[in-house]
Design an enzyme around this catalytic site. Structure first.
Site, short mmCIF file in Angstrom:
data_model
loop_
_atom_site.label_atom_id
_atom_site.label_comp_id
_atom_site.label_asym_id
_atom_site.label_seq_id
_atom_site.Cartn_x
_atom_site.Cartn_y
_atom_site.Cartn_z
N HIS A 124 66.64 4.71 23.87
CA HIS A 124 66.13 3.99 25.05
C HIS A 124 67.30 3.32 25.75
O HIS A 124 68.11 2.66 25.13
CB HIS A 124 65.10 2.92 24.64
CG HIS A 124 64.57 2.20 25.83
ND1 HIS A 124 63.53 2.70 26.59
CD2 HIS A 124 64.95 1.05 26.44
CE1 HIS A 124 63.29 1.87 27.60
NE2 HIS A 124 64.15 0.87 27.53
N SER A 146 58.90 -6.16 25.45
CA SER A 146 58.33 -5.11 26.29
C SER A 146 58.84 -3.74 25.84
O SER A 146 58.05 -2.81 25.59
CB SER A 146 58.73 -5.39 27.75
OG SER A 146 58.50 -4.28 28.56
N ARG A 204 55.14 -9.58 35.76
CA ARG A 204 56.50 -10.13 35.73
C ARG A 204 57.29 -9.68 36.95
O ARG A 204 58.10 -10.43 37.50
CB ARG A 204 57.22 -9.69 34.44
CG ARG A 204 56.70 -10.40 33.20
CD ARG A 204 57.18 -9.73 31.94
NE ARG A 204 58.62 -9.59 31.89
CZ ARG A 204 59.28 -8.59 31.30
NH1 ARG A 204 58.63 -7.63 30.68
NH2 ARG A 204 60.59 -8.55 31.32
N ASP A 245 51.52 -4.56 27.68
CA ASP A 245 52.84 -4.58 28.33
C ASP A 245 52.77 -4.05 29.75
O ASP A 245 53.42 -4.57 30.66
CB ASP A 245 53.85 -3.77 27.52
CG ASP A 245 55.18 -3.71 28.27
OD1 ASP A 245 55.78 -4.78 28.45
OD2 ASP A 245 55.58 -2.63 28.71
N LYS A 305 56.65 -0.73 23.06
CA LYS A 305 56.37 0.67 23.39
C LYS A 305 57.05 1.62 22.39
O LYS A 305 56.46 2.61 21.98
CB LYS A 305 56.86 0.98 24.82
CG LYS A 305 55.95 0.32 25.87
CD LYS A 305 56.51 0.44 27.27
CE LYS A 305 57.67 -0.47 27.50
NZ LYS A 305 57.98 -0.85 28.86
#
Ligand code: URA
Length: 431
Positions: free
Chosen positions: A86, A187, A172, A165, A191
Protein backbone atom coordinates in the site's frame (compact mmCIF):
# COMPACT_ATOMS: atom_id res chain seq x y z
CA UNK A 1 -24.36 -3.94 21.30
CA UNK A 2 -24.90 -4.39 25.04
CA UNK A 3 -23.55 -1.12 26.35
CA UNK A 4 -25.03 2.19 25.35
CA UNK A 5 -23.06 5.41 25.20
CA UNK A 6 -23.90 8.97 24.40
CA UNK A 7 -22.18 10.68 21.44
CA UNK A 8 -21.91 13.96 23.36
CA UNK A 9 -20.02 12.20 26.18
CA UNK A 10 -17.66 10.53 23.73
CA UNK A 11 -16.92 13.87 22.02
CA UNK A 12 -16.43 15.58 25.40
CA UNK A 13 -13.96 12.91 26.55
CA UNK A 14 -11.72 13.53 23.56
CA UNK A 15 -12.28 17.30 23.54
CA UNK A 16 -10.98 17.35 27.15
CA UNK A 17 -7.89 15.28 26.17
CA UNK A 18 -9.21 12.10 27.80
CA UNK A 19 -8.72 8.51 26.65
CA UNK A 20 -11.62 6.81 24.87
CA UNK A 21 -12.58 3.45 26.37
CA UNK A 22 -12.90 0.26 24.32
CA UNK A 23 -16.68 0.42 24.76
CA UNK A 24 -16.89 4.06 23.68
CA UNK A 25 -14.88 3.39 20.50
CA UNK A 26 -16.80 0.23 19.54
CA UNK A 27 -20.09 1.98 20.14
CA UNK A 28 -19.34 5.23 18.31
CA UNK A 29 -18.01 3.50 15.16
CA UNK A 30 -20.91 1.06 15.05
CA UNK A 31 -23.51 3.74 15.75
CA UNK A 32 -21.99 6.06 13.14
CA UNK A 33 -22.03 3.30 10.51
CA UNK A 34 -25.72 2.66 11.27
CA UNK A 35 -26.57 6.39 11.09
CA UNK A 36 -27.36 6.65 14.84
CA UNK A 37 -24.46 9.02 15.44
CA UNK A 38 -24.95 12.01 13.11
CA UNK A 39 -22.36 13.39 10.68
CA UNK A 40 -22.04 16.60 12.69
CA UNK A 41 -21.25 14.62 15.85
CA UNK A 42 -18.67 12.48 14.07
CA UNK A 43 -17.17 15.66 12.56
CA UNK A 44 -16.71 17.08 16.07
CA UNK A 45 -15.14 13.84 17.28
CA UNK A 46 -12.80 13.66 14.26
CA UNK A 47 -11.69 17.25 14.95
CA UNK A 48 -11.15 16.47 18.65
CA UNK A 49 -9.00 13.46 17.61
CA UNK A 50 -7.19 15.65 15.06
CA UNK A 51 -6.34 18.16 17.82
CA UNK A 52 -5.72 15.82 20.77
CA UNK A 53 -4.61 12.55 19.16
CA UNK A 54 -5.13 8.95 20.24
CA UNK A 55 -2.72 6.59 22.01
CA UNK A 56 -1.63 3.18 20.69
CA UNK A 57 -4.45 1.31 22.46
CA UNK A 58 -7.11 3.71 21.19
CA UNK A 59 -5.79 3.55 17.59
CA UNK A 60 -5.79 -0.27 17.68
CA UNK A 61 -9.35 -0.33 19.02
CA UNK A 62 -10.53 2.28 16.49
CA UNK A 63 -9.00 0.19 13.68
CA UNK A 64 -10.61 -3.02 14.98
CA UNK A 65 -14.00 -1.32 15.27
CA UNK A 66 -13.77 -0.18 11.63
CA UNK A 67 -12.81 -3.73 10.55
CA UNK A 68 -15.84 -5.05 12.50
CA UNK A 69 -18.14 -2.61 10.65
CA UNK A 70 -18.06 -4.81 7.53
CA UNK A 71 -17.04 -8.08 5.99
CA UNK A 72 -13.55 -9.56 6.12
CA UNK A 73 -11.89 -11.66 3.47
CA UNK A 74 -9.54 -14.58 3.74
CA UNK A 75 -6.98 -15.85 1.31
CA UNK A 76 -6.18 -18.92 3.39
CA UNK A 77 -7.77 -21.24 0.79
CA UNK A 78 -5.18 -20.20 -1.82
CA UNK A 79 -2.35 -22.55 -2.63
CA UNK A 80 0.16 -19.66 -2.57
CA UNK A 81 1.18 -17.12 0.09
CA UNK A 82 -0.13 -13.56 -0.32
CA UNK A 83 1.63 -10.22 -0.08
CA UNK A 84 0.18 -6.79 -0.62
CA UNK A 85 1.59 -3.28 -0.97
CA UNK A 86 0.00 0.00 0.00
CA UNK A 87 1.30 3.43 -0.91
CA UNK A 88 0.17 6.53 0.95
CA UNK A 89 -0.08 8.21 -2.45
CA UNK A 90 2.18 10.36 -4.53
CA UNK A 91 2.69 12.04 -7.90
CA UNK A 92 3.66 9.70 -10.74
CA UNK A 93 3.29 6.70 -8.42
CA UNK A 94 2.59 3.91 -10.90
CA UNK A 95 4.58 1.30 -8.97
CA UNK A 96 1.65 -1.07 -8.37
CA UNK A 97 1.45 -1.73 -12.13
CA UNK A 98 4.86 -3.37 -12.62
CA UNK A 99 5.10 -4.55 -8.98
CA UNK A 100 2.05 -6.84 -8.80
CA UNK A 101 3.00 -9.02 -11.82
CA UNK A 102 6.69 -8.98 -10.82
CA UNK A 103 5.96 -10.42 -7.36
CA UNK A 104 3.34 -12.84 -8.72
CA UNK A 105 5.88 -14.19 -11.21
CA UNK A 106 7.75 -15.65 -8.18
CA UNK A 107 4.73 -17.64 -6.92
CA UNK A 108 3.42 -15.13 -4.36
CA UNK A 109 -0.17 -13.92 -4.88
CA UNK A 110 -0.77 -10.18 -4.92
CA UNK A 111 -4.28 -8.89 -4.18
CA UNK A 112 -4.23 -5.16 -4.98
CA UNK A 113 -7.60 -3.74 -4.02
CA UNK A 114 -7.23 -0.22 -5.30
CA UNK A 115 -9.05 3.07 -5.57
CA UNK A 116 -9.60 5.96 -7.91
CA UNK A 117 -7.71 9.20 -7.49
CA UNK A 118 -8.97 12.29 -5.75
CA UNK A 119 -6.98 15.52 -5.82
CA UNK A 120 -3.44 15.73 -7.17
CA UNK A 121 -2.45 12.07 -6.60
CA UNK A 122 -3.61 9.66 -9.29
CA UNK A 123 -5.55 6.45 -8.68
CA UNK A 124 -4.32 3.06 -9.84
CA UNK A 125 -7.71 2.13 -11.29
CA UNK A 126 -7.82 5.35 -13.34
CA UNK A 127 -4.46 4.45 -14.84
CA UNK A 128 -5.49 0.89 -15.74
CA UNK A 129 -8.81 2.05 -17.17
CA UNK A 130 -6.86 3.74 -19.95
CA UNK A 131 -6.14 0.22 -21.31
CA UNK A 132 -8.86 -0.60 -23.88
CA UNK A 133 -11.41 -3.07 -22.47
CA UNK A 134 -9.94 -3.35 -18.95
CA UNK A 135 -12.53 -3.79 -16.14
CA UNK A 136 -11.98 -2.75 -12.52
CA UNK A 137 -14.98 -4.51 -10.97
CA UNK A 138 -14.71 -8.23 -10.30
CA UNK A 139 -16.70 -10.70 -8.21
CA UNK A 140 -14.91 -12.22 -5.20
CA UNK A 141 -14.87 -15.60 -6.98
CA UNK A 142 -13.17 -14.16 -10.05
CA UNK A 143 -10.66 -12.37 -7.85
CA UNK A 144 -9.79 -15.61 -6.05
CA UNK A 145 -9.35 -17.39 -9.42
CA UNK A 146 -6.97 -14.69 -10.59
CA UNK A 147 -4.95 -14.95 -7.40
CA UNK A 148 -4.25 -18.59 -8.33
CA UNK A 149 -3.60 -17.80 -11.99
CA UNK A 150 -1.93 -15.49 -13.07
CA UNK A 151 -1.34 -14.86 -9.34
CA UNK A 152 -2.16 -11.17 -9.15
CA UNK A 153 -5.18 -8.94 -9.48
CA UNK A 154 -5.62 -5.17 -9.38
CA UNK A 155 -9.29 -4.38 -8.93
CA UNK A 156 -11.78 -2.10 -7.18
CA UNK A 157 -12.19 -2.70 -3.46
CA UNK A 158 -15.72 -3.93 -2.77
CA UNK A 159 -17.96 -1.70 -0.66
CA UNK A 160 -18.25 -4.39 2.03
CA UNK A 161 -14.75 -3.88 3.50
CA UNK A 162 -14.64 -1.41 6.43
CA UNK A 163 -17.77 0.60 5.47
CA UNK A 164 -17.22 2.78 8.57
CA UNK A 165 -14.00 4.01 7.00
CA UNK A 166 -15.70 4.81 3.71
CA UNK A 167 -18.22 7.03 5.50
CA UNK A 168 -15.67 8.58 7.82
CA UNK A 169 -13.13 9.25 5.05
CA UNK A 170 -15.74 11.20 3.05
CA UNK A 171 -16.54 13.22 6.16
CA UNK A 172 -12.86 13.89 6.93
CA UNK A 173 -12.38 15.09 3.36
CA UNK A 174 -14.89 17.93 3.88
CA UNK A 175 -13.97 18.79 7.50
CA UNK A 176 -10.21 19.22 7.09
CA UNK A 177 -9.42 16.21 9.27
CA UNK A 178 -7.66 14.02 6.71
CA UNK A 179 -4.02 14.70 7.58
CA UNK A 180 -4.11 13.25 11.08
CA UNK A 181 -1.78 10.31 11.80
CA UNK A 182 -4.14 8.21 14.01
CA UNK A 183 -6.99 8.64 11.51
CA UNK A 184 -4.86 7.94 8.41
CA UNK A 185 -3.21 4.89 10.02
CA UNK A 186 -6.51 3.37 11.18
CA UNK A 187 -8.18 4.15 7.83
CA UNK A 188 -5.50 2.43 5.74
CA UNK A 189 -4.91 -0.49 8.08
CA UNK A 190 -8.59 -1.29 8.70
CA UNK A 191 -8.99 -1.92 4.96
CA UNK A 192 -5.74 -3.88 4.63
CA UNK A 193 -6.41 -6.09 7.67
CA UNK A 194 -10.03 -6.69 6.60
CA UNK A 195 -8.75 -7.73 3.17
CA UNK A 196 -6.86 -10.62 4.79
CA UNK A 197 -3.39 -10.42 3.26
CA UNK A 198 -0.66 -12.44 4.98
CA UNK A 199 2.06 -9.84 4.43
CA UNK A 200 2.00 -6.12 3.79
CA UNK A 201 4.64 -3.66 2.64
CA UNK A 202 3.79 0.00 3.18
CA UNK A 203 5.28 2.68 0.94
CA UNK A 204 5.04 5.81 3.08
CA UNK A 205 5.77 8.86 0.97
CA UNK A 206 7.47 11.94 2.34
CA UNK A 207 7.87 15.32 0.65
CA UNK A 208 5.90 18.05 -1.08
CA UNK A 209 3.70 15.67 -3.11
CA UNK A 210 2.79 13.48 -0.11
CA UNK A 211 0.43 13.71 2.88
CA UNK A 212 3.49 13.68 5.13
CA UNK A 213 5.73 16.64 4.42
CA UNK A 214 8.41 15.86 7.02
CA UNK A 215 10.49 12.78 7.76
CA UNK A 216 9.44 12.78 11.43
CA UNK A 217 5.73 12.70 10.54
CA UNK A 218 6.28 9.99 7.91
CA UNK A 219 8.22 7.93 10.45
CA UNK A 220 5.44 8.23 13.02
CA UNK A 221 2.76 7.28 10.47
CA UNK A 222 4.84 4.31 9.27
CA UNK A 223 5.54 3.04 12.80
CA UNK A 224 1.86 3.40 13.77
CA UNK A 225 0.77 1.35 10.75
CA UNK A 226 3.49 -1.28 11.22
CA UNK A 227 2.40 -1.71 14.87
CA UNK A 228 -1.26 -2.06 13.84
CA UNK A 229 -0.45 -4.67 11.19
CA UNK A 230 1.93 -6.66 13.39
CA UNK A 231 -0.53 -6.66 16.32
CA UNK A 232 -3.23 -7.98 13.95
CA UNK A 233 -0.99 -10.87 12.79
CA UNK A 234 -0.08 -9.39 9.39
CA UNK A 235 3.68 -9.38 8.69
CA UNK A 236 4.19 -5.67 8.02
CA UNK A 237 7.15 -3.47 7.09
CA UNK A 238 7.29 0.11 5.79
CA UNK A 239 9.66 1.92 3.48
CA UNK A 240 9.86 5.71 3.74
CA UNK A 241 10.33 6.98 0.18
CA UNK A 242 11.02 10.36 -1.37
CA UNK A 243 8.09 12.28 -2.87
CA UNK A 244 9.68 15.72 -3.20
CA UNK A 245 9.94 15.04 -6.96
CA UNK A 246 7.53 12.90 -9.04
CA UNK A 247 8.37 9.23 -9.51
CA UNK A 248 9.57 8.58 -13.03
CA UNK A 249 9.16 10.86 -16.01
CA UNK A 250 5.39 10.76 -16.54
CA UNK A 251 2.34 11.89 -14.58
CA UNK A 252 -1.11 11.03 -15.96
CA UNK A 253 -3.06 7.85 -16.61
CA UNK A 254 -2.11 6.40 -20.02
CA UNK A 255 1.31 8.11 -19.84
CA UNK A 256 2.03 6.21 -16.61
CA UNK A 257 0.85 2.90 -18.08
CA UNK A 258 3.28 3.43 -20.95
CA UNK A 259 6.12 4.04 -18.50
CA UNK A 260 5.16 0.95 -16.48
CA UNK A 261 5.36 -1.09 -19.70
CA UNK A 262 8.89 0.26 -20.23
CA UNK A 263 9.80 -1.04 -16.75
CA UNK A 264 8.19 -4.43 -17.45
CA UNK A 265 10.21 -4.55 -20.70
CA UNK A 266 13.46 -4.18 -18.73
CA UNK A 267 13.91 -0.41 -19.22
CA UNK A 268 12.21 2.63 -17.70
CA UNK A 269 13.41 5.38 -15.35
CA UNK A 270 15.95 4.37 -12.67
CA UNK A 271 13.84 5.57 -9.71
CA UNK A 272 10.75 3.59 -10.80
CA UNK A 273 12.88 0.47 -11.34
CA UNK A 274 14.61 0.92 -7.97
CA UNK A 275 11.40 1.31 -6.00
CA UNK A 276 9.63 -1.51 -7.84
CA UNK A 277 12.54 -3.88 -7.11
CA UNK A 278 12.94 -2.80 -3.45
CA UNK A 279 9.24 -3.24 -2.72
CA UNK A 280 9.16 -6.57 -4.58
CA UNK A 281 12.09 -7.88 -2.52
CA UNK A 282 10.37 -6.81 0.74
CA UNK A 283 7.08 -8.46 -0.27
CA UNK A 284 8.78 -11.66 -1.37
CA UNK A 285 10.90 -11.81 1.80
CA UNK A 286 7.84 -11.45 4.03
CA UNK A 287 6.13 -14.20 2.02
CA UNK A 288 9.14 -16.52 2.47
CA UNK A 289 10.86 -16.15 -0.94
CA UNK A 290 14.38 -14.98 -0.15
CA UNK A 291 16.53 -15.44 -3.22
CA UNK A 292 14.49 -13.79 -6.00
CA UNK A 293 16.41 -12.01 -8.75
CA UNK A 294 13.72 -9.39 -9.40
CA UNK A 295 15.85 -7.28 -11.75
CA UNK A 296 16.33 -10.32 -13.98
CA UNK A 297 12.56 -11.04 -14.01
CA UNK A 298 12.03 -7.54 -15.45
CA UNK A 299 14.75 -8.03 -18.05
CA UNK A 300 13.83 -11.53 -19.23
CA UNK A 301 10.10 -10.91 -19.83
CA UNK A 302 8.83 -13.12 -16.98
CA UNK A 303 7.05 -10.21 -15.22
CA UNK A 304 5.74 -8.91 -18.56
CA UNK A 305 4.14 -12.29 -19.31
CA UNK A 306 2.31 -12.19 -15.96
CA UNK A 307 1.22 -8.59 -16.66
CA UNK A 308 -0.29 -9.56 -20.02
CA UNK A 309 -2.18 -12.47 -18.47
CA UNK A 310 -3.48 -10.22 -15.69
CA UNK A 311 -4.68 -7.53 -18.13
CA UNK A 312 -6.35 -10.11 -20.42
CA UNK A 313 -8.07 -11.79 -17.47
CA UNK A 314 -9.79 -8.46 -16.74
CA UNK A 315 -10.95 -7.93 -20.33
CA UNK A 316 -8.10 -5.65 -21.40
CA UNK A 317 -6.01 -5.84 -24.54
CA UNK A 318 -2.38 -5.49 -23.42
CA UNK A 319 -1.21 -4.97 -27.00
CA UNK A 320 -3.76 -2.29 -28.01
CA UNK A 321 -2.42 1.24 -28.53
CA UNK A 322 -2.93 3.45 -25.47
CA UNK A 323 -5.06 6.58 -25.80
CA UNK A 324 -3.30 9.88 -26.40
CA UNK A 325 -4.50 13.43 -25.71
CA UNK A 326 -5.69 15.63 -28.58
CA UNK A 327 -3.32 18.50 -27.82
CA UNK A 328 0.20 18.99 -26.47
CA UNK A 329 2.26 21.98 -25.44
CA UNK A 330 5.95 22.10 -24.57
CA UNK A 331 7.68 24.21 -21.91
CA UNK A 332 11.26 25.30 -22.68
CA UNK A 333 14.14 26.44 -20.45
CA UNK A 334 14.29 30.24 -20.23
CA UNK A 335 18.01 30.35 -19.37
CA UNK A 336 21.23 28.34 -19.33
CA UNK A 337 21.94 26.56 -16.04
CA UNK A 338 21.13 23.55 -13.86
CA UNK A 339 17.67 22.21 -12.98
CA UNK A 340 17.52 22.60 -9.21
CA UNK A 341 13.85 21.85 -8.57
CA UNK A 342 11.10 19.62 -10.02
CA UNK A 343 8.42 19.89 -7.37
CA UNK A 344 6.02 16.94 -7.00
CA UNK A 345 3.05 18.94 -5.74
CA UNK A 346 3.22 21.64 -8.46
CA UNK A 347 3.59 19.02 -11.20
CA UNK A 348 0.82 16.85 -9.70
CA UNK A 349 -1.59 19.78 -9.54
CA UNK A 350 -0.72 20.77 -13.12
CA UNK A 351 -1.43 17.25 -14.38
CA UNK A 352 -4.70 17.20 -12.47
CA UNK A 353 -5.71 20.53 -14.07
CA UNK A 354 -4.92 19.10 -17.52
CA UNK A 355 -7.68 16.53 -16.89
CA UNK A 356 -5.74 13.56 -15.47
CA UNK A 357 -7.42 13.83 -12.05
CA UNK A 358 -10.79 14.70 -10.61
CA UNK A 359 -12.06 17.30 -8.13
CA UNK A 360 -15.22 15.34 -7.20
CA UNK A 361 -15.71 11.59 -6.94
CA UNK A 362 -18.10 11.49 -9.87
CA UNK A 363 -15.94 13.51 -12.32
CA UNK A 364 -14.55 11.69 -15.39
CA UNK A 365 -10.80 11.68 -16.05
CA UNK A 366 -9.02 12.02 -19.38
CA UNK A 367 -6.99 8.93 -20.20
CA UNK A 368 -4.39 10.79 -22.27
CA UNK A 369 -3.95 13.90 -20.11
CA UNK A 370 -0.82 14.58 -18.07
CA UNK A 371 2.78 15.69 -18.14
CA UNK A 372 6.00 14.23 -19.48
CA UNK A 373 9.07 15.44 -17.62
CA UNK A 374 11.92 15.69 -20.10
CA UNK A 375 14.78 16.60 -17.72
CA UNK A 376 16.24 15.42 -14.39
CA UNK A 377 17.00 17.36 -11.25
CA UNK A 378 20.69 18.29 -11.42
CA UNK A 379 20.75 18.24 -15.25
CA UNK A 380 22.52 21.03 -17.15
CA UNK A 381 20.29 22.75 -19.71
CA UNK A 382 20.65 25.60 -22.17
CA UNK A 383 18.04 28.23 -23.03
CA UNK A 384 15.45 26.56 -25.26
CA UNK A 385 15.94 22.99 -23.93
CA UNK A 386 12.49 21.29 -23.76
CA UNK A 387 11.60 20.67 -20.08
CA UNK A 388 8.02 19.34 -20.08
CA UNK A 389 5.33 18.27 -22.54
CA UNK A 390 1.77 18.91 -21.40
CA UNK A 391 -1.05 16.71 -22.76
CA UNK A 392 -4.78 17.44 -22.67
CA UNK A 393 -7.95 17.04 -24.74
CA UNK A 394 -8.87 20.70 -23.97
CA UNK A 395 -6.56 23.56 -24.97
CA UNK A 396 -8.25 25.84 -22.42
CA UNK A 397 -6.78 23.75 -19.59
CA UNK A 398 -3.16 24.63 -20.46
CA UNK A 399 -3.12 28.10 -18.90
CA UNK A 400 -4.18 27.01 -15.37
CA UNK A 401 -1.95 23.95 -15.57
CA UNK A 402 1.03 26.15 -16.47
CA UNK A 403 0.31 28.45 -13.51
CA UNK A 404 0.95 25.50 -11.22
CA UNK A 405 3.74 23.88 -13.23
CA UNK A 406 5.75 27.09 -13.46
CA UNK A 407 5.85 27.31 -9.63
CA UNK A 408 7.49 23.89 -9.59
CA UNK A 409 10.75 24.13 -11.52
CA UNK A 410 13.81 26.33 -11.36
CA UNK A 411 17.11 26.77 -13.13
CA UNK A 412 20.14 28.20 -11.33
CA UNK A 413 23.36 29.44 -12.93
CA UNK A 414 25.86 26.58 -13.14
CA UNK A 415 28.57 28.24 -11.06
CA UNK A 416 26.20 29.17 -8.22
CA UNK A 417 24.34 25.92 -7.74
CA UNK A 418 25.05 22.49 -6.48
CA UNK A 419 23.29 19.93 -8.66
CA UNK A 420 20.94 17.79 -6.59
CA UNK A 421 20.08 14.61 -8.48
CA UNK A 422 18.01 12.18 -6.43
CA UNK A 423 20.40 9.65 -4.86
CA UNK A 424 17.93 6.97 -3.88
CA UNK A 425 14.14 6.93 -3.59
CA UNK A 426 14.17 4.72 -0.49
CA UNK A 427 15.06 6.76 2.58
CA UNK A 428 14.55 4.33 5.46
CA UNK A 429 12.96 1.02 6.42
CA UNK A 430 10.69 0.65 9.47
CA UNK A 431 9.75 -2.70 10.95
N1 URA B 1 -5.72 6.80 2.38
C1 URA B 1 -6.70 6.20 3.10
O1 URA B 1 -7.19 5.14 2.75
N2 URA B 1 -7.09 6.80 4.24
C2 URA B 1 -6.58 7.96 4.69
O2 URA B 1 -6.99 8.44 5.72
C3 URA B 1 -5.57 8.57 3.92
C4 URA B 1 -5.15 7.96 2.76
Amino acid sequence: MAEHFDAVDVIRTKRDKGELSEGQIDWVIDAYTRGVVADEQMSALAMAIFLNGMNRREIAQWTQAMINSGETMSFSSLSRPTADKHSTGGVGDKITLPLAPLVASFGVSVPQLSGRGLGHTGGTLDKLESIPGWQANLSNDRMMQMLEDPGCVICAAGSGLAPADKKLYALRDITSTVDCIPLIASSIMSKKIAEGTGALVLDVKVGSGAFMKTLDDARELAQTMVNLGTDAGVKTVALLTDMSTPLGKTVGNALEVRESLDVLAGGGPADVVELTCELAREMLNLAGVHDADVEEALKNGRAMDTWKSMIRAQGGDPDAPLPTAKHTETVYADADGVITELDALAIGVASWRLGAGRARKEDPVQAGAGIEILVDRGQKVTKGTPLFTLHSDDTDRFERALESLNQGWSIAPIDESVPTPRQSVVIEKIN
